[in-house]
Design a protein around this motif. Structure first.
Motif, PDB file in Angstrom:
ATOM      1  N   GLU A 133       0.703  -1.097  -0.089  1.00 51.45           N
ATOM      2  CA  GLU A 133      -0.034   0.090   0.026  1.00 51.45           C
ATOM      3  C   GLU A 133       0.965   1.243   0.009  1.00 51.45           C
ATOM      4  OE1 GLU A 133      -2.390  -0.260   3.172  1.00 51.45           O
ATOM      5  OE2 GLU A 133      -3.667  -1.824   2.618  1.00 51.45           O
ATOM      6  N   GLY A 134       0.426   2.455  -0.576  1.00 55.16           N
ATOM      7  CA  GLY A 134       1.170   3.704  -0.432  1.00 55.16           C
ATOM      8  C   GLY A 134       1.513   4.023   0.683  1.00 55.16           C
ATOM      9  N   GLU A 135       2.675   4.195   1.230  1.00 52.53           N
ATOM     10  CA  GLU A 135       3.085   4.807   2.240  1.00 52.53           C
ATOM     11  C   GLU A 135       4.163   5.633   2.265  1.00 52.53           C
ATOM     12  OE1 GLU A 135       2.671   1.447   5.795  1.00 52.53           O
ATOM     13  OE2 GLU A 135       3.848   0.781   4.237  1.00 52.53           O
ATOM     14  N   LEU A 136       4.382   6.690   3.109  1.00 51.23           N
ATOM     15  CA  LEU A 136       5.509   7.705   3.046  1.00 51.23           C
ATOM     16  C   LEU A 136       6.969   7.059   3.307  1.00 51.23           C
ATOM     17  CD1 LEU A 136       6.224  10.710   2.248  1.00 51.23           C
ATOM     18  CD2 LEU A 136       5.794  11.012   4.706  1.00 51.23           C
ATOM     19  N   ALA A 137       7.943   7.311   2.510  1.00 47.34           N
ATOM     20  CA  ALA A 137       8.912   6.538   2.845  1.00 47.34           C
ATOM     21  C   ALA A 137      10.245   7.371   2.502  1.00 47.34           C
ATOM     22  CB  ALA A 137       8.833   4.990   2.186  1.00 47.34           C
ATOM     23  N   ILE A 138      11.300   6.919   2.927  1.00 48.49           N
ATOM     24  CA  ILE A 138      12.713   7.656   2.384  1.00 48.49           C
ATOM     25  C   ILE A 138      13.758   6.350   2.664  1.00 48.49           C
ATOM     26  CG2 ILE A 138      12.130   9.902   3.435  1.00 48.49           C
ATOM     27  CD1 ILE A 138      13.701   9.189   6.013  1.00 48.49           C
ATOM     28  N   PRO A 139      14.763   6.642   1.951  1.00 48.21           N
ATOM     29  CA  PRO A 139      15.859   5.436   1.976  1.00 48.21           C
ATOM     30  C   PRO A 139      16.043   5.345   3.492  1.00 48.21           C
ATOM     31  CG  PRO A 139      16.333   7.002   0.281  1.00 48.21           C
ATOM     32  CD  PRO A 139      15.244   7.726   0.871  1.00 48.21           C
ATOM     33  N   ALA A 140      16.477   4.118   3.822  1.00 46.79           N
ATOM     34  CA  ALA A 140      16.732   3.843   5.450  1.00 46.79           C
ATOM     35  C   ALA A 140      18.003   4.431   5.939  1.00 46.79           C
ATOM     36  CB  ALA A 140      16.664   2.369   5.453  1.00 46.79           C
ATOM     37  N   GLN A 141      19.152   4.641   5.032  1.00 54.05           N
ATOM     38  CA  GLN A 141      20.075   5.314   5.445  1.00 54.05           C
ATOM     39  C   GLN A 141      20.182   6.615   6.058  1.00 54.05           C
ATOM     40  OE1 GLN A 141      19.669   4.319   2.385  1.00 54.05           O
ATOM     41  NE2 GLN A 141      20.922   5.485   1.027  1.00 54.05           N
ATOM     42  N   ALA A 142      19.046   7.190   5.617  1.00 53.19           N
ATOM     43  CA  ALA A 142      18.790   8.596   5.983  1.00 53.19           C
ATOM     44  C   ALA A 142      18.451   8.939   7.601  1.00 53.19           C
ATOM     45  CB  ALA A 142      17.603   9.375   5.216  1.00 53.19           C
ATOM     46  N   VAL A 143      17.952   7.719   8.078  1.00 55.30           N
ATOM     47  CA  VAL A 143      17.352   7.783   9.536  1.00 55.30           C
ATOM     48  C   VAL A 143      18.598   7.616  10.432  1.00 55.30           C
ATOM     49  CG1 VAL A 143      15.949   6.588  11.096  1.00 55.30           C
ATOM     50  CG2 VAL A 143      15.212   6.858   8.897  1.00 55.30           C
ATOM     51  N   GLN A 144      18.738   8.430  11.475  1.00 56.08           N
ATOM     52  CA  GLN A 144      19.742   8.282  12.292  1.00 56.08           C
ATOM     53  C   GLN A 144      19.133   8.213  13.633  1.00 56.08           C
ATOM     54  OE1 GLN A 144      23.323  11.116  11.707  1.00 56.08           O
ATOM     55  NE2 GLN A 144      21.783  12.049  10.343  1.00 56.08           N
ATOM     56  N   ARG A 145      19.893   7.887  14.860  1.00 59.10           N
ATOM     57  CA  ARG A 145      19.375   7.576  16.053  1.00 59.10           C
ATOM     58  C   ARG A 145      20.115   8.053  17.182  1.00 59.10           C
ATOM     59  NH1 ARG A 145      16.953   3.790  12.962  1.00 59.10           N
ATOM     60  NH2 ARG A 145      14.659   3.707  13.433  1.00 59.10           N
ATOM     61  N   ASP A 146      19.642   8.669  18.166  1.00 67.55           N
ATOM     62  CA  ASP A 146      20.327   8.955  19.548  1.00 67.55           C
ATOM     63  C   ASP A 146      19.446   8.558  20.443  1.00 67.55           C
ATOM     64  OD1 ASP A 146      18.293  11.078  19.471  1.00 67.55           O
ATOM     65  OD2 ASP A 146      19.420  12.626  18.995  1.00 67.55           O
ATOM     66  N   ILE A 147      19.902   9.217  21.691  1.00 67.19           N
ATOM     67  CA  ILE A 147      19.074   8.806  22.992  1.00 67.19           C
ATOM     68  C   ILE A 147      17.737   9.159  22.942  1.00 67.19           C
ATOM     69  CG2 ILE A 147      21.396   8.729  24.190  1.00 67.19           C
ATOM     70  CD1 ILE A 147      20.521  11.258  25.536  1.00 67.19           C
ATOM     71  N   GLN A 148      17.404  10.105  22.089  1.00 70.69           N
ATOM     72  CA  GLN A 148      15.801  10.673  21.998  1.00 70.69           C
ATOM     73  C   GLN A 148      15.134   9.791  21.049  1.00 70.69           C
ATOM     74  OE1 GLN A 148      15.117  14.943  22.133  1.00 70.69           O
ATOM     75  NE2 GLN A 148      17.571  15.231  22.946  1.00 70.69           N
TER      76      GLN A 148
END
Length: 336
Positions: A260-275
């Protein structure tokens, strides 16, 4: 530095597993009679047809044995016929009170013995003909045959082991183990109509190539492996060109819902920190902006975004370690 627009994509939820290909049918061809290989009727690695003669084992010897058994049977049948005539004659004499009962008893015993000899020799002929049929080893089904373990002139027998192996590669199956929780989710989605066992599996080969035909799940084991808490599944793939090989290690991708159509971006664009998770967005004036996002799931190399981004916003996918929020960026679109 590269920036990619967030956009709606059709991304089915998938899970990847290690699997191994297994031929639809496989048989080890063995000799059921002893003798010398007189003929080999195939080249190693070729496709053979059902009923094709693959090996011939000293046929003349077993043809002679069959003729000998047939001759012995005919002789026994002649003796039986004579015994029948004598028994009938003695019976008529006794009926006219012109013969002794003892002679009739002897004639009946002789007839019974002759009939037993015929039965025994009929069995011998059947066995000889069966052994003769074993001198030709034929393909039980169409498939690809491996190399011959013997050469013409070699002596073989029931204890000689496999002469060759025949496999049927079309269709072919992929077997893979799925964690019980993943299997439960998948089967429940199938029941709700959100997923299907048909065209549910795709294969990635050892060189990274994705096989061009999806597979249907045709077997779910009824037993859980207690050591791994997983269940074995099997998927069936068309393999008309024999491109997929028996025993090949593959990467199996199971699709567990309808795309189904979902908003998506390349996975490598996502970063993570403690928040939590965030991305760097190219904002107004080409200034980098940190944006907190909620990632619903990852699928096919993309992160599906539940909150935090709008369609068309550009996120930085390459060179993020060189960017700080509030700094000017010169981000290009990805090539291709």
């Amino acid at each position: 530095m590269v920036a990619v627009e967030a956009m709606t994509r059709d991304l089915a939820e998938t899970s990847d597993f290690n699997g191994r290909l297994d031929a639809n049918r496989r048989v080890a061809l063995v000799a059921r009679v002893s003798g010398v290989i007189e003929e080999i009727g195939f080249a190693p690695g070729v496709e053979v047809t059902q009923g094709q003669t693959l090996f011939v084992i000293e046929r003349d010897l077993y043809e002679a044995a069959a003729r000998e058994a047939e001759g012995a049977l005919r002789a026994a049948q002649a003796q039986r016929d004579l015994a029948q005539i004598e028994r009938d004659r003695q019976g008529e004499l006794v009926a006219r009170e012109a013969g002794a009962q003892a002679r009739l008893d002897q004639a009946e015993a002789a007839l019974a013995t002759a009939e037993a000899d015929v039965l025994r020799l009929e069995a011998s002929l059947d066995r000889a003909r069966t052994n003769l049929s074993y001198t030709e080893i034929k393909a039980p089904f169409a498939g690809r045959i491996g190399d011959s373990a013997v050469d013409e002139g070699g002596l073989v027998g029931p204890d000689a082991g496999a002469l060759a192996t025949l496999v049927q590669l079309d269709p072919i199956h992929a077997e893979f183990a799925v964690p019980t929780a993943v299997l439960r989710d998948f089967l429940e989605r199938v029941e709700r109509g959100e997923a299907s066992k048909e065209a549910a599996v795709s294969l990635t080969l050892a060189n990274g190539t994705v096989y061009d035909a999806p597979g249907d799940i045709d077997f779910v084991d009824s037993r859980v492996n207690s050591g791994t808490d997983s269940v074995t599944l099997r998927a069936r793939f068309a393999n008309p060109d024999g491109r997929l090989l028996d025993g090949e290690l593959v990467r199996v991708t199971l699709t567990s819902d309808t795309a189904e159509g979902e908003l998506a971006i390349p996975a490598q664009a996502v970063q993570r920190d403690i928040q939590g998770a965030f991305v760097l967005v190219v904002g107004e004036g080409d200034v980098a902006e940190q944006r907190r996002v909620t990632v619903r799931r990852n699928a096919q190399g993309f992160a599906v975004i539940a909150e935090g981004l709008s369609e068309g916003e550009r996120v930085i996918t390459e060179g993020v370690n060189k960017v700080r929020p509030g700094s000017a960026v010169d981000a290009a679109a990805p090539e291709g």
